[in-house]
Design a protein around this motif. Sequence first.
Motif, PDB file in Angstrom:
ATOM      1  N   ASP A   6       0.825  -1.214   0.000  1.00 53.02           N
ATOM      2  CA  ASP A   6       0.000   0.000   0.000  1.00 53.02           C
ATOM      3  C   ASP A   6       0.859   1.263   0.000  1.00 53.02           C
ATOM      4  O   ASP A   6       0.523   2.262   0.643  1.00 53.02           O
ATOM      5  N   GLY A   7       1.973   1.193  -0.696  1.00 54.93           N
ATOM      6  CA  GLY A   7       2.848   2.352  -0.811  1.00 54.93           C
ATOM      7  C   GLY A   7       3.757   2.575   0.375  1.00 54.93           C
ATOM      8  O   GLY A   7       4.482   3.576   0.426  1.00 54.93           O
ATOM      9  N   VAL A   8       3.757   1.649   1.345  1.00 55.28           N
ATOM     10  CA  VAL A   8       4.608   1.778   2.527  1.00 55.28           C
ATOM     11  C   VAL A   8       5.775   0.804   2.400  1.00 55.28           C
ATOM     12  O   VAL A   8       5.575  -0.404   2.262  1.00 55.28           O
ATOM     13  N   ALA A   9       6.997   1.327   2.454  1.00 51.64           N
ATOM     14  CA  ALA A   9       8.190   0.473   2.414  1.00 51.64           C
ATOM     15  C   ALA A   9       8.367  -0.196   3.765  1.00 51.64           C
ATOM     16  O   ALA A   9       8.386   0.474   4.809  1.00 51.64           O
ATOM     17  N   LEU A  10       8.476  -1.511   3.756  1.00 53.36           N
ATOM     18  CA  LEU A  10       8.625  -2.296   4.979  1.00 53.36           C
ATOM     19  C   LEU A  10      10.038  -2.868   5.017  1.00 53.36           C
ATOM     20  O   LEU A  10      10.478  -3.504   4.057  1.00 53.36           O
ATOM     21  N   THR A  11      10.734  -2.633   6.110  1.00 54.24           N
ATOM     22  CA  THR A  11      12.155  -2.977   6.175  1.00 54.24           C
ATOM     23  C   THR A  11      12.459  -3.892   7.364  1.00 54.24           C
ATOM     24  O   THR A  11      11.703  -3.935   8.346  1.00 54.24           O
ATOM     25  N   ASN A  12      13.555  -4.617   7.247  1.00 60.36           N
ATOM     26  CA  ASN A  12      14.085  -5.446   8.337  1.00 60.36           C
ATOM     27  C   ASN A  12      13.037  -6.401   8.915  1.00 60.36           C
ATOM     28  O   ASN A  12      12.935  -6.586  10.124  1.00 60.36           O
ATOM     29  N   LEU A  13      12.267  -7.014   8.037  1.00 58.04           N
ATOM     30  CA  LEU A  13      11.146  -7.837   8.486  1.00 58.04           C
ATOM     31  C   LEU A  13      11.588  -9.114   9.189  1.00 58.04           C
ATOM     32  O   LEU A  13      10.802  -9.708   9.938  1.00 58.04           O
ATOM     33  N   ASP A  14      12.838  -9.511   8.992  1.00 60.50           N
ATOM     34  CA  ASP A  14      13.305 -10.740   9.621  1.00 60.50           C
ATOM     35  C   ASP A  14      13.938 -10.504  10.988  1.00 60.50           C
ATOM     36  O   ASP A  14      14.378 -11.439  11.648  1.00 60.50           O
ATOM     37  N   GLN A  15      13.980  -9.249  11.445  1.00 56.28           N
ATOM     38  CA  GLN A  15      14.558  -8.960  12.756  1.00 56.28           C
ATOM     39  C   GLN A  15      13.634  -9.453  13.876  1.00 56.28           C
ATOM     40  O   GLN A  15      12.401  -9.359  13.762  1.00 56.28           O
ATOM     41  N   THR A  69       6.988  12.036  10.052  1.00 53.05           N
ATOM     42  CA  THR A  69       5.680  11.429   9.787  1.00 53.05           C
ATOM     43  C   THR A  69       5.205  11.821   8.388  1.00 53.05           C
ATOM     44  O   THR A  69       5.287  12.993   7.996  1.00 53.05           O
ATOM     45  N   PRO A  70       4.693  10.872   7.609  1.00 52.77           N
ATOM     46  CA  PRO A  70       4.234  11.204   6.250  1.00 52.77           C
ATOM     47  C   PRO A  70       3.139  12.275   6.250  1.00 52.77           C
ATOM     48  O   PRO A  70       2.287  12.309   7.145  1.00 52.77           O
ATOM     49  N   SER A  71       3.174  13.130   5.239  1.00 51.27           N
ATOM     50  CA  SER A  71       2.206  14.235   5.164  1.00 51.27           C
ATOM     51  C   SER A  71       0.784  13.746   4.940  1.00 51.27           C
ATOM     52  O   SER A  71      -0.182  14.465   5.215  1.00 51.27           O
ATOM     53  N   TRP A  72       0.631  12.512   4.423  1.00 47.78           N
ATOM     54  CA  TRP A  72      -0.714  12.012   4.133  1.00 47.78           C
ATOM     55  C   TRP A  72      -1.440  11.490   5.368  1.00 47.78           C
ATOM     56  O   TRP A  72      -2.641  11.227   5.326  1.00 47.78           O
ATOM     57  N   MET A  73      -0.735  11.346   6.493  1.00 47.18           N
ATOM     58  CA  MET A  73      -1.365  10.790   7.675  1.00 47.18           C
ATOM     59  C   MET A  73      -2.321  11.787   8.323  1.00 47.18           C
ATOM     60  O   MET A  73      -1.997  12.968   8.484  1.00 47.18           O
ATOM     61  N   ARG A  74      -3.510  11.317   8.712  1.00 46.50           N
ATOM     62  CA  ARG A  74      -4.459  12.162   9.428  1.00 46.50           C
ATOM     63  C   ARG A  74      -4.002  12.330  10.869  1.00 46.50           C
ATOM     64  O   ARG A  74      -3.576  11.367  11.520  1.00 46.50           O
ATOM     65  N   LEU A  91      -4.299   9.748  13.839  1.00 41.01           N
ATOM     66  CA  LEU A  91      -5.603   9.101  13.763  1.00 41.01           C
ATOM     67  C   LEU A  91      -5.429   7.933  12.790  1.00 41.01           C
ATOM     68  O   LEU A  91      -5.259   8.139  11.587  1.00 41.01           O
ATOM     69  N   CYS A  92      -5.436   6.726  13.319  1.00 40.75           N
ATOM     70  CA  CYS A  92      -5.181   5.554  12.484  1.00 40.75           C
ATOM     71  C   CYS A  92      -6.501   5.069  11.899  1.00 40.75           C
ATOM     72  O   CYS A  92      -7.281   4.387  12.573  1.00 40.75           O
ATOM     73  N   GLU A  93      -6.735   5.423  10.638  1.00 39.33           N
ATOM     74  CA  GLU A  93      -8.038   5.161  10.031  1.00 39.33           C
ATOM     75  C   GLU A  93      -7.940   4.422   8.691  1.00 39.33           C
ATOM     76  O   GLU A  93      -8.948   4.270   8.000  1.00 39.33           O
ATOM     77  N   ASP A  94      -6.736   3.967   8.337  1.00 37.97           N
ATOM     78  CA  ASP A  94      -6.598   3.234   7.074  1.00 37.97           C
ATOM     79  C   ASP A  94      -5.413   2.288   7.152  1.00 37.97           C
ATOM     80  O   ASP A  94      -4.576   2.353   8.063  1.00 37.97           O
ATOM     81  N   ARG A  95      -5.348   1.390   6.184  1.00 44.75           N
ATOM     82  CA  ARG A  95      -4.307   0.368   6.157  1.00 44.75           C
ATOM     83  C   ARG A  95      -2.920   0.985   6.068  1.00 44.75           C
ATOM     84  O   ARG A  95      -1.971   0.532   6.723  1.00 44.75           O
ATOM     85  N   LEU A  99       0.165   0.200   8.578  1.00 40.29           N
ATOM     86  CA  LEU A  99       1.413  -0.401   8.107  1.00 40.29           C
ATOM     87  C   LEU A  99       2.606   0.494   8.417  1.00 40.29           C
ATOM     88  O   LEU A  99       3.696   0.007   8.745  1.00 40.29           O
ATOM     89  N   TRP A 100       2.425   1.802   8.312  1.00 39.21           N
ATOM     90  CA  TRP A 100       3.520   2.719   8.625  1.00 39.21           C
ATOM     91  C   TRP A 100       3.936   2.559  10.081  1.00 39.21           C
ATOM     92  O   TRP A 100       5.121   2.489  10.400  1.00 39.21           O
ATOM     93  N   PHE A 101       2.951   2.480  10.972  1.00 43.85           N
ATOM     94  CA  PHE A 101       3.271   2.295  12.390  1.00 43.85           C
ATOM     95  C   PHE A 101       3.925   0.939  12.628  1.00 43.85           C
ATOM     96  O   PHE A 101       4.868   0.832  13.422  1.00 43.85           O
ATOM     97  N   ALA A 102       3.447  -0.092  11.954  1.00 45.97           N
ATOM     98  CA  ALA A 102       4.057  -1.410  12.107  1.00 45.97           C
ATOM     99  C   ALA A 102       5.523  -1.365  11.691  1.00 45.97           C
ATOM    100  O   ALA A 102       6.391  -1.960  12.354  1.00 45.97           O
ATOM    101  N   ASN A 103       5.820  -0.654  10.612  1.00 44.36           N
ATOM    102  CA  ASN A 103       7.206  -0.550  10.161  1.00 44.36           C
ATOM    103  C   ASN A 103       8.056   0.263  11.129  1.00 44.36           C
ATOM    104  O   ASN A 103       9.271   0.100  11.175  1.00 44.36           O
ATOM    105  N   GLN A 104       7.426   1.129  11.911  1.00 47.84           N
ATOM    106  CA  GLN A 104       8.121   1.886  12.953  1.00 47.84           C
ATOM    107  C   GLN A 104       8.312   1.056  14.222  1.00 47.84           C
ATOM    108  O   GLN A 104       8.744   1.570  15.250  1.00 47.84           O
ATOM    109  N   ARG A 105       7.940  -0.224  14.156  1.00 42.68           N
ATOM    110  CA  ARG A 105       8.020  -1.141  15.293  1.00 42.68           C
ATOM    111  C   ARG A 105       7.103  -0.692  16.436  1.00 42.68           C
ATOM    112  O   ARG A 105       7.446  -0.808  17.614  1.00 42.68           O
ATOM    113  N   ALA A 106       5.951  -0.146  16.058  1.00 42.64           N
ATOM    114  CA  ALA A 106       4.911   0.173  17.042  1.00 42.64           C
ATOM    115  C   ALA A 106       4.148  -1.124  17.327  1.00 42.64           C
ATOM    116  O   ALA A 106       3.416  -1.621  16.469  1.00 42.64           O
TER     117      ALA A 106
END
Length: 314
Positions: A6-15, A69-74, A91-95, A99-106
Amino acid sequence: MGEERDGVALTNLDQPLFDGADATKGDLVDYLDAVRDRIIPALAGRPLSVVRVRPGQEPFTQKNLPKYTPSWMRTVTLWAETSKREIRYALCEDRRTLLWFANQRAVEYHVTLAPAGAFERPDYLVLDLDPPEGAGFDVVVAAAGLVRRALAEDGLSGLVKTSGSKGVHVFVPVTGVDHDVAAATRALAARAERLDPELATTAFIKDDRGGRVFLDSTRAYGSTVAAAYSPRIRPGATVSFPVDWDDLGSVTPADFTVKTAPALLGDGDPWHSRMPAPQQLPDDLVAEGHTIPVARVQAMHEGKRRARAQRAQQ
Protein backbone atom coordinates in the motif's frame (compact mmCIF):
# COMPACT_ATOMS: atom_id res chain seq x y z
CA MET A 1 14.53 -8.38 3.97
CA GLY A 2 11.94 -5.83 2.84
CA GLU A 3 8.89 -5.25 0.69
CA GLU A 4 6.22 -2.67 -0.05
CA ARG A 5 2.50 -2.73 0.78
CA ASP A 6 0.00 0.00 0.00
CA GLY A 7 2.85 2.35 -0.81
CA VAL A 8 4.61 1.78 2.53
CA ALA A 9 8.19 0.47 2.41
CA LEU A 10 8.63 -2.30 4.98
CA THR A 11 12.15 -2.98 6.18
CA ASN A 12 14.09 -5.45 8.34
CA LEU A 13 11.15 -7.84 8.49
CA ASP A 14 13.30 -10.74 9.62
CA GLN A 15 14.56 -8.96 12.76
CA PRO A 16 13.38 -10.29 16.15
CA LEU A 17 10.52 -8.12 17.41
CA PHE A 18 11.71 -7.93 21.03
CA ASP A 19 13.31 -10.22 23.60
CA GLY A 20 10.92 -13.06 24.39
CA ALA A 21 8.52 -12.26 21.56
CA ASP A 22 9.15 -15.48 19.66
CA ALA A 23 8.18 -13.37 16.66
CA THR A 24 9.79 -11.11 14.08
CA LYS A 25 8.97 -7.63 12.88
CA GLY A 26 7.51 -9.35 9.83
CA ASP A 27 5.15 -11.33 12.07
CA LEU A 28 3.93 -8.05 13.58
CA VAL A 29 3.35 -6.54 10.12
CA ASP A 30 1.55 -9.66 8.91
CA TYR A 31 -0.64 -9.80 12.00
CA LEU A 32 -1.71 -6.15 11.86
CA ASP A 33 -2.37 -6.42 8.13
CA ALA A 34 -4.44 -9.58 8.67
CA VAL A 35 -6.64 -7.96 11.33
CA ARG A 36 -6.73 -4.46 9.85
CA ASP A 37 -10.49 -4.57 9.22
CA ARG A 38 -10.98 -5.40 12.90
CA ILE A 39 -8.40 -3.20 14.62
CA ILE A 40 -8.84 -0.03 12.54
CA PRO A 41 -12.48 0.47 13.68
CA ALA A 42 -11.19 0.26 17.27
CA LEU A 43 -8.61 2.98 16.54
CA ALA A 44 -10.39 5.29 14.10
CA GLY A 45 -11.25 8.77 15.26
CA ARG A 46 -9.30 8.44 18.52
CA PRO A 47 -5.95 10.04 19.36
CA LEU A 48 -3.42 7.21 19.14
CA SER A 49 -0.56 6.46 21.51
CA VAL A 50 1.77 3.63 20.56
CA VAL A 51 4.48 1.72 22.37
CA ARG A 52 7.48 1.11 20.15
CA VAL A 53 10.48 -1.11 20.70
CA ARG A 54 13.77 -0.69 18.82
CA PRO A 55 16.49 -3.35 18.72
CA GLY A 56 18.59 -3.24 21.88
CA GLN A 57 16.45 -0.54 23.54
CA GLU A 58 13.74 -0.45 26.15
CA PRO A 59 10.16 0.03 24.88
CA PHE A 60 8.95 3.65 24.84
CA THR A 61 5.58 5.34 24.48
CA GLN A 62 5.09 7.72 21.55
CA LYS A 63 2.21 10.18 21.51
CA ASN A 64 3.64 13.18 19.71
CA LEU A 65 4.33 12.28 16.09
CA PRO A 66 7.91 12.65 14.83
CA LYS A 67 8.85 15.23 12.20
CA TYR A 68 9.34 12.50 9.59
CA THR A 69 5.68 11.43 9.79
CA PRO A 70 4.23 11.20 6.25
CA SER A 71 2.21 14.24 5.16
CA TRP A 72 -0.71 12.01 4.13
CA MET A 73 -1.36 10.79 7.68
CA ARG A 74 -4.46 12.16 9.43
CA THR A 75 -3.63 13.84 12.73
CA VAL A 76 -5.21 15.81 15.54
CA THR A 77 -3.46 18.34 17.78
CA LEU A 78 -4.47 18.50 21.43
CA TRP A 79 -3.27 20.48 24.42
CA ALA A 80 -1.57 18.34 27.08
CA GLU A 81 -2.21 19.87 30.49
CA THR A 82 0.48 17.82 32.26
CA SER A 83 3.32 18.79 29.92
CA LYS A 84 1.84 22.20 29.03
CA ARG A 85 2.29 21.78 25.30
CA GLU A 86 0.45 20.77 22.17
CA ILE A 87 0.69 17.13 21.12
CA ARG A 88 0.14 16.01 17.53
CA TYR A 89 -1.50 12.59 17.62
CA ALA A 90 -2.12 10.21 14.76
CA LEU A 91 -5.60 9.10 13.76
CA CYS A 92 -5.18 5.55 12.48
CA GLU A 93 -8.04 5.16 10.03
CA ASP A 94 -6.60 3.23 7.07
CA ARG A 95 -4.31 0.37 6.16
CA ARG A 96 -1.47 2.63 5.04
CA THR A 97 -1.28 4.35 8.43
CA LEU A 98 -1.37 1.02 10.28
CA LEU A 99 1.41 -0.40 8.11
CA TRP A 100 3.52 2.72 8.62
CA PHE A 101 3.27 2.29 12.39
CA ALA A 102 4.06 -1.41 12.11
CA ASN A 103 7.21 -0.55 10.16
CA GLN A 104 8.12 1.89 12.95
CA ARG A 105 8.02 -1.14 15.29
CA ALA A 106 4.91 0.17 17.04
CA VAL A 107 3.76 -2.95 18.87
CA GLU A 108 1.04 -1.60 21.19
CA TYR A 109 -1.91 0.61 20.18
CA HIS A 110 -3.62 2.59 22.93
CA VAL A 111 -6.62 4.85 22.40
CA THR A 112 -8.76 7.24 24.39
CA LEU A 113 -12.26 6.24 25.50
CA ALA A 114 -13.75 9.21 23.67
CA PRO A 115 -13.27 10.29 20.06
CA ALA A 116 -11.26 13.37 19.13
CA GLY A 117 -13.44 16.45 19.33
CA ALA A 118 -15.82 14.92 21.89
CA PHE A 119 -13.63 14.20 24.91
CA GLU A 120 -16.41 15.21 27.25
CA ARG A 121 -18.55 12.32 25.97
CA PRO A 122 -16.72 8.98 26.25
CA ASP A 123 -18.19 6.02 24.39
CA TYR A 124 -17.16 3.48 26.99
CA LEU A 125 -16.96 2.84 30.68
CA VAL A 126 -13.91 0.61 31.28
CA LEU A 127 -12.70 -1.46 34.21
CA ASP A 128 -9.19 -2.92 34.10
CA LEU A 129 -8.85 -6.07 36.23
CA ASP A 130 -5.30 -6.74 37.39
CA PRO A 131 -4.33 -9.91 39.27
CA PRO A 132 -1.98 -9.85 42.28
CA GLU A 133 1.62 -10.85 41.80
CA GLY A 134 2.00 -14.58 41.25
CA ALA A 135 -1.73 -15.30 40.90
CA GLY A 136 -3.22 -17.31 38.08
CA PHE A 137 -5.69 -16.12 35.48
CA ASP A 138 -8.47 -17.96 37.33
CA VAL A 139 -8.72 -15.23 39.97
CA VAL A 140 -9.17 -12.61 37.25
CA VAL A 141 -11.93 -14.71 35.70
CA ALA A 142 -13.67 -14.88 39.09
CA ALA A 143 -13.35 -11.12 39.57
CA ALA A 144 -14.71 -10.51 36.06
CA GLY A 145 -17.75 -12.53 37.12
CA LEU A 146 -18.29 -10.06 39.97
CA VAL A 147 -18.22 -7.16 37.52
CA ARG A 148 -20.67 -8.94 35.23
CA ARG A 149 -23.04 -9.49 38.17
CA ALA A 150 -22.75 -5.86 39.23
CA LEU A 151 -23.53 -4.74 35.70
CA ALA A 152 -26.53 -7.05 35.40
CA GLU A 153 -27.96 -5.83 38.71
CA ASP A 154 -28.16 -2.36 37.18
CA GLY A 155 -29.48 -3.53 33.81
CA LEU A 156 -26.19 -3.02 32.01
CA SER A 157 -24.13 -5.30 29.76
CA GLY A 158 -20.65 -5.18 28.32
CA LEU A 159 -17.89 -7.14 26.67
CA VAL A 160 -14.68 -8.56 28.04
CA LYS A 161 -11.29 -9.01 26.40
CA THR A 162 -7.92 -10.16 27.60
CA SER A 163 -5.67 -7.19 28.22
CA GLY A 164 -2.86 -8.98 26.44
CA SER A 165 -0.96 -8.94 29.71
CA LYS A 166 -2.20 -10.74 32.86
CA GLY A 167 -5.68 -9.32 33.26
CA VAL A 168 -8.86 -8.41 31.43
CA HIS A 169 -10.66 -5.26 30.31
CA VAL A 170 -14.40 -4.90 30.72
CA PHE A 171 -15.94 -2.43 28.23
CA VAL A 172 -19.45 -1.08 28.71
CA PRO A 173 -20.76 1.13 25.88
CA VAL A 174 -22.51 4.13 27.42
CA THR A 175 -23.88 7.58 26.77
CA GLY A 176 -23.10 10.36 29.20
CA VAL A 177 -20.72 13.17 30.09
CA ASP A 178 -17.20 12.45 31.28
CA HIS A 179 -17.63 13.21 34.99
CA ASP A 180 -20.73 11.00 35.20
CA VAL A 181 -19.02 8.15 33.32
CA ALA A 182 -16.00 8.42 35.62
CA ALA A 183 -18.30 8.35 38.65
CA ALA A 184 -20.21 5.34 37.34
CA THR A 185 -16.90 3.54 36.78
CA ARG A 186 -15.94 4.06 40.43
CA ALA A 187 -19.37 2.90 41.60
CA LEU A 188 -19.29 -0.21 39.43
CA ALA A 189 -15.90 -1.19 40.86
CA ALA A 190 -17.15 -0.59 44.41
CA ARG A 191 -20.26 -2.72 43.83
CA ALA A 192 -18.22 -5.57 42.37
CA GLU A 193 -15.87 -5.35 45.35
CA ARG A 194 -18.77 -5.57 47.81
CA LEU A 195 -19.93 -8.81 46.18
CA ASP A 196 -16.71 -10.53 47.32
CA PRO A 197 -14.26 -8.29 49.21
CA GLU A 198 -11.97 -11.28 49.84
CA LEU A 199 -11.42 -11.67 46.09
CA ALA A 200 -11.47 -8.13 44.68
CA THR A 201 -10.40 -4.69 45.83
CA THR A 202 -10.53 -1.10 44.66
CA ALA A 203 -7.43 -0.18 46.72
CA PHE A 204 -5.19 1.91 44.48
CA ILE A 205 -2.13 1.53 46.73
CA LYS A 206 -0.53 -1.86 46.01
CA ASP A 207 0.38 -2.54 49.64
CA ASP A 208 -3.30 -2.28 50.56
CA ARG A 209 -4.55 -4.90 48.08
CA GLY A 210 -3.73 -7.92 50.23
CA GLY A 211 -3.35 -10.40 47.39
CA ARG A 212 -6.67 -9.50 45.79
CA VAL A 213 -7.58 -8.65 42.20
CA PHE A 214 -7.42 -4.90 41.62
CA LEU A 215 -10.53 -3.40 40.05
CA ASP A 216 -8.98 -0.36 38.41
CA SER A 217 -11.60 2.35 37.91
CA THR A 218 -9.17 5.07 36.83
CA ARG A 219 -9.62 4.62 33.07
CA ALA A 220 -11.56 7.86 32.66
CA TYR A 221 -11.29 11.33 31.15
CA GLY A 222 -8.14 11.41 28.98
CA SER A 223 -6.90 7.96 29.98
CA THR A 224 -6.06 5.41 27.33
CA VAL A 225 -6.46 1.65 27.10
CA ALA A 226 -5.00 -1.00 24.83
CA ALA A 227 -7.37 -1.33 21.89
CA ALA A 228 -9.06 -4.60 21.03
CA TYR A 229 -6.71 -6.70 18.87
CA SER A 230 -3.65 -4.66 19.89
CA PRO A 231 -0.44 -6.65 20.31
CA ARG A 232 1.41 -6.23 23.60
CA ILE A 233 5.10 -6.23 24.49
CA ARG A 234 4.78 -9.38 26.55
CA PRO A 235 6.33 -12.85 26.28
CA GLY A 236 5.05 -14.55 23.16
CA ALA A 237 3.81 -11.27 21.63
CA THR A 238 0.30 -11.69 22.99
CA VAL A 239 -2.66 -9.63 21.79
CA SER A 240 -5.68 -8.14 23.52
CA PHE A 241 -8.39 -10.52 22.39
CA PRO A 242 -12.20 -10.54 22.77
CA VAL A 243 -13.55 -13.52 24.72
CA ASP A 244 -17.15 -14.46 25.35
CA TRP A 245 -18.04 -14.14 29.04
CA ASP A 246 -18.90 -17.82 29.26
CA ASP A 247 -15.61 -18.86 27.63
CA LEU A 248 -13.37 -16.75 29.85
CA GLY A 249 -12.67 -19.60 32.25
CA SER A 250 -11.35 -21.86 29.50
CA VAL A 251 -8.66 -19.56 28.06
CA THR A 252 -5.48 -17.82 29.14
CA PRO A 253 -3.98 -14.58 27.78
CA ALA A 254 -1.11 -16.61 26.29
CA ASP A 255 -3.57 -18.34 23.94
CA PHE A 256 -3.79 -15.20 21.80
CA THR A 257 -0.63 -14.06 20.02
CA VAL A 258 0.31 -12.33 16.77
CA LYS A 259 0.81 -15.80 15.32
CA THR A 260 -2.38 -17.51 16.59
CA ALA A 261 -5.00 -14.76 16.67
CA PRO A 262 -5.78 -14.41 12.93
CA ALA A 263 -6.71 -18.07 12.57
CA LEU A 264 -8.81 -17.94 15.74
CA LEU A 265 -10.71 -14.94 14.35
CA GLY A 266 -11.27 -16.36 10.87
CA ASP A 267 -13.54 -13.88 9.11
CA GLY A 268 -15.19 -12.77 12.34
CA ASP A 269 -14.95 -9.60 14.41
CA PRO A 270 -16.30 -10.64 17.83
CA TRP A 271 -15.47 -7.31 19.41
CA HIS A 272 -17.60 -5.11 17.19
CA SER A 273 -20.25 -7.67 16.24
CA ARG A 274 -21.05 -8.48 19.89
CA MET A 275 -20.74 -4.98 21.36
CA PRO A 276 -24.06 -3.91 22.90
CA ALA A 277 -25.67 -0.63 21.87
CA PRO A 278 -24.77 2.42 23.98
CA GLN A 279 -26.63 2.38 27.30
CA GLN A 280 -27.88 5.19 29.50
CA LEU A 281 -26.06 5.36 32.81
CA PRO A 282 -28.42 4.48 35.71
CA ASP A 283 -29.00 7.43 38.03
CA ASP A 284 -28.23 5.41 41.16
CA LEU A 285 -24.86 4.27 39.79
CA VAL A 286 -23.84 7.82 38.90
CA ALA A 287 -25.04 9.19 42.24
CA GLU A 288 -23.09 6.58 44.20
CA GLY A 289 -19.98 7.20 42.14
CA HIS A 290 -20.01 10.91 42.90
CA THR A 291 -19.68 10.05 46.60
CA ILE A 292 -16.52 7.96 45.98
CA PRO A 293 -13.18 9.80 45.92
CA VAL A 294 -11.05 9.56 42.78
CA ALA A 295 -8.62 6.70 43.47
CA ARG A 296 -5.44 8.41 42.29
CA VAL A 297 -6.16 11.57 44.28
CA GLN A 298 -7.10 9.60 47.38
CA ALA A 299 -3.95 7.50 47.07
CA MET A 300 -1.79 10.62 46.70
CA HIS A 301 -3.21 12.16 49.86
CA GLU A 302 -2.91 8.87 51.72
CA GLY A 303 0.70 8.50 50.62
CA LYS A 304 1.51 11.96 51.94
CA ARG A 305 -0.29 11.21 55.22
CA ARG A 306 1.70 8.00 55.70
CA ALA A 307 4.96 9.76 54.90
CA ARG A 308 4.20 12.43 57.52
CA ALA A 309 3.33 9.76 60.08
CA GLN A 310 6.56 7.91 59.37
CA ARG A 311 8.63 11.08 59.73
CA ALA A 312 6.91 11.84 63.03
CA GLN A 313 8.00 8.46 64.40
CA GLN A 314 11.64 8.97 63.52
